[in-house]
Scaffold this active site. Structure first.
Site, PDB file in Angstrom:
ATOM      1  N   CYS A   1       0.837  -1.198   0.000  1.00 54.75           N
ATOM      2  CA  CYS A   1       0.000   0.000   0.000  1.00 54.75           C
ATOM      3  C   CYS A   1       0.870   1.245   0.000  1.00 54.75           C
ATOM      4  O   CYS A   1       1.824   1.341   0.772  1.00 54.75           O
ATOM      5  CB  CYS A   1      -0.913   0.005   1.229  1.00 54.75           C
ATOM      6  SG  CYS A   1      -2.025   1.431   1.312  1.00 54.75           S
TER       7      CYS A   1
ATOM      8  N   GLU B   1      -8.686  -0.621  -3.182  1.00 49.90           N
ATOM      9  CA  GLU B   1      -9.021   0.792  -3.319  1.00 49.90           C
ATOM     10  C   GLU B   1     -10.410   1.093  -2.759  1.00 49.90           C
ATOM     11  O   GLU B   1     -10.620   2.156  -2.156  1.00 49.90           O
ATOM     12  CB  GLU B   1      -8.937   1.214  -4.795  1.00 49.90           C
ATOM     13  CG  GLU B   1      -7.572   1.031  -5.427  1.00 49.90           C
ATOM     14  CD  GLU B   1      -6.442   1.616  -4.611  1.00 49.90           C
ATOM     15  OE1 GLU B   1      -6.637   2.655  -3.932  1.00 49.90           O
ATOM     16  OE2 GLU B   1      -5.334   1.053  -4.642  1.00 49.90           O
TER      17      GLU B   1
END
Length: 212
Positions: free
Chosen positions: A106, A149
């Site tokens: 991430c 997401e």
């Protein structure tokens, strides 16, 4: 325009992002800036909260097997797909896996990565930057990108879904790096790439999946 990426600890990453209500030039500029930032960060997905904007918007630029998938999702909803059409069309069997475990990283938890189980196939519906309805299907790794997401828009990082020793290790790393407090960012294209792209010689370059 490239924006700094917010690091774990900032409140914007831990709240549900606001619905987009105006599909105007300001929104289209935001989307363009997000694509610029994503490219500079060598990532495959980026949500608006990751650049400090609490709006339900994410962009992706990611390979889906032999197809490059690039797009934007605004105000998305997500559904789990039990019988993905492409999986069946490829003759891979009538019972695709319900979930798949693979590595994730991430951009807002920069550097470390962990294995995480995700749904094998999902379908997202939403809007593009002009307000036109769109639908995106994902299987396997691309489905992972979409789910990752989508989580950002609801105030979750992928490390929040870790369990056991991986969850403990992620917490320990966050503490070791001095994260967990507001205001921390890194600047793609300026700061050293936390995923090691700056450390790879051209002769030894082996393209990977990037981070989200």
């Amino acid at each position: 325009m490239i924006h700094p990426i917010v690091i774990d600890g900032d409140p914007v990453l831990r709240q549900r992002a606001a619905e987009v209500t105006a599909f105007d030039d300001e929104l289209r500029t935001l989307v363009a800036d997000m694509f610029d930032t994503l490219a500079a960060a060598n990532g495959v997905g980026l949500a608006a909260p990751q650049i400090g904007v609490s709006r339900r918007v994410f962009v992706f630029d990611a390979p889906d097997e032999d197809t490059q998938r690039r797009g934007v999702m605004i105000n998305p909803t997500m559904a789990i797909v039990q019988r993905p059409a492409r999986f069946l069309a490829q003759g891979l069997g009538k019972r695709p896996p319900k979930s798949l475990t693979d590595v994730e990283g991430c951009l807002s938890f920069p550097g470390p990565d962990f294995d995480l189980k995700r749904h094998f196939a999902v379908r997202l519906t939403g809007f593009d930057e002009h307000g036109a309805p769109i639908e995106v299907d994902g299987e396997g790794w691309f489905a992972r990108v979409l789910q990752h997401e989508f989580d950002h828009l609801d105030g979750f990082l992928y490390v929040d879904r870790l369990k056991g020793k991986d969850a403990s290790e992620a917490r320990a790393l966050s503490k070791e790096f001095g994260w967990g407090v507001p205001g921390l960012t890194w600047m793609p294209g300026v700061d050293r790439d936390p995923f090691g792209h700056d450390d790879i010689d051209d002769d030894d370059f082996d393209e990977d999946n990037g981070a989200e």
